[in-house]
Design an enzyme around this catalytic site. Sequence first.
Site, mmCIF file in Angstrom:
data_model
loop_
_atom_site.group_PDB
_atom_site.id
_atom_site.type_symbol
_atom_site.label_atom_id
_atom_site.label_comp_id
_atom_site.label_asym_id
_atom_site.label_seq_id
_atom_site.Cartn_x
_atom_site.Cartn_y
_atom_site.Cartn_z
ATOM 1 N N HIS A 91 -1.202 75.842 69.775
ATOM 2 C CA HIS A 91 -1.829 75.738 71.099
ATOM 3 C C HIS A 91 -0.833 76.070 72.201
ATOM 4 O O HIS A 91 0.360 75.760 72.103
ATOM 5 C CB HIS A 91 -2.422 74.343 71.329
ATOM 6 N N GLU A 118 -5.916 71.905 72.902
ATOM 7 C CA GLU A 118 -5.584 70.987 71.818
ATOM 8 C C GLU A 118 -5.233 69.620 72.374
ATOM 9 O O GLU A 118 -5.542 68.592 71.772
ATOM 10 C CB GLU A 118 -4.411 71.537 70.999
ATOM 11 N N GLU A 119 -4.596 69.604 73.548
ATOM 12 C CA GLU A 119 -4.176 68.344 74.138
ATOM 13 C C GLU A 119 -5.306 67.643 74.887
ATOM 14 O O GLU A 119 -5.161 66.496 75.295
ATOM 15 C CB GLU A 119 -3.004 68.579 75.109
ATOM 16 N N ASP A 161 6.381 70.763 71.961
ATOM 17 C CA ASP A 161 4.956 70.636 71.661
ATOM 18 C C ASP A 161 4.136 71.569 72.555
ATOM 19 O O ASP A 161 3.609 71.129 73.572
ATOM 20 C CB ASP A 161 4.536 69.174 71.864
ATOM 21 N N GLU A 171 2.709 72.053 64.831
ATOM 22 C CA GLU A 171 2.943 70.762 65.484
ATOM 23 C C GLU A 171 4.343 70.250 65.151
ATOM 24 O O GLU A 171 4.851 70.466 64.047
ATOM 25 C CB GLU A 171 1.901 69.743 65.039
ATOM 26 N N HIS A 219 5.482 64.797 74.852
ATOM 27 C CA HIS A 219 4.661 64.118 75.864
ATOM 28 C C HIS A 219 5.488 63.237 76.798
ATOM 29 O O HIS A 219 4.920 62.518 77.630
ATOM 30 C CB HIS A 219 3.543 63.284 75.224
ATOM 31 N N ASP A 270 -1.567 75.096 75.426
ATOM 32 C CA ASP A 270 -1.684 74.085 76.486
ATOM 33 C C ASP A 270 -0.672 72.967 76.290
ATOM 34 O O ASP A 270 -0.209 72.697 75.172
ATOM 35 C CB ASP A 270 -3.105 73.520 76.552
#
Length: 379
Positions: free
Chosen positions: A69, A136-137, A102, A165, A351, A71
């Site tokens: 991903h 995805e997030e 990520d 991931e 994150h 995003d």
Amino acid sequence: MSINTPVIELTKDLISRKSVTPEDAGCQDLISNRLGAIGFNNESMVFEDTTNLWSRKGTQDPVFCFAGHTDVVPAGNLELWNTPPYEPTIIDGMLYGRGAADMKGSLAAMIIATERFVVDYPDHKGSITYLITSDEEGPFINGTTRVIDTLEARNEKITYCIVGEPSSTNEVGDIIKNGRRGSISGELTIHGKQGHVAYPEHVKNPIHSAMPALAELSQCHWDEGNDFFPATSFQISNLNSGTGATNVVPGDITALFNLRYSTELTDQIIVNKVHAILDKYDFEYDINWTFNGKPFITEPGPWLDAVTNAIETTMGKPTLLSTAGGTSDGRFIAPTGAKVIELGPCNATIHQVNESVSCSDLNNLVDIYYQSLVNVLGK
């Protein structure tokens, strides 16, 4: 250790694009251009607010897929960042920026590995594909799951898949995920009768009613797990009730709960068991269920051997298999019959503010992805 390698430069380019879910911010155009230059056919799939990319080189089986991903989650409090989150910065061998781990670093490693492989093996077996999403997030409604639906409708199958991931703990490749637990959530509302606390004969307190039932659910033995998964876990994440006044018995209470479950169970078994427990108690209730994903497992075999060999060849040490952690888009790909693993850099800062990835790990990740391609599609 070199910090000016192609994978570092490409990761920096991707980080500099502020692609907060569901925005792609031109990341997929960059990826498409790189892949198109080495013979891939690119297909953009836009569903509502989400941009997806399906890119393919080759028409034969087996189909080797890199999934990921573009995003990222929001940066959060900018004052807590030591460097601007969308200005990639290298300090002491670590590349800082939102999405570094990520998972823009993984995307860059996939591309550099693929470019090298296509040059070294121009007549490789099978096909190489990319499944990239910008959702995805977030709600994950219009991303990978919609692309998979499209591919399934035209009977276009993935044989083997690496989801990029961040799976590693101390250094890249020390852990890979060869499966994930299923996830099912419930919003349970237990109804009572509101009234004055001084007149208990005129009320039915839903908080009092709920406590024994919630205790039984929390102490329920769901399964033993198996060789690949721990026992199923039931967790209450939120309780909400009351008017804010101390002299009012509320009319209802709402509990949010989640189960992370193994392949020993199905979502229907869980639903039936929860209702069976609640139906024993003297209250009215409603449940809204959210089915987040079914469990999947890629058991030992040629595909896992190919990837674990690539890790050991590159890093000089074996890897550990794990099914721990949350969910990923692998849950949408595995039900098609694809053998899915997750392999990416370390996840310690994902994150978080000051998200970072080791430049050395990214360089090694290129070699791991490249050797995986060689082991499966090389001649």
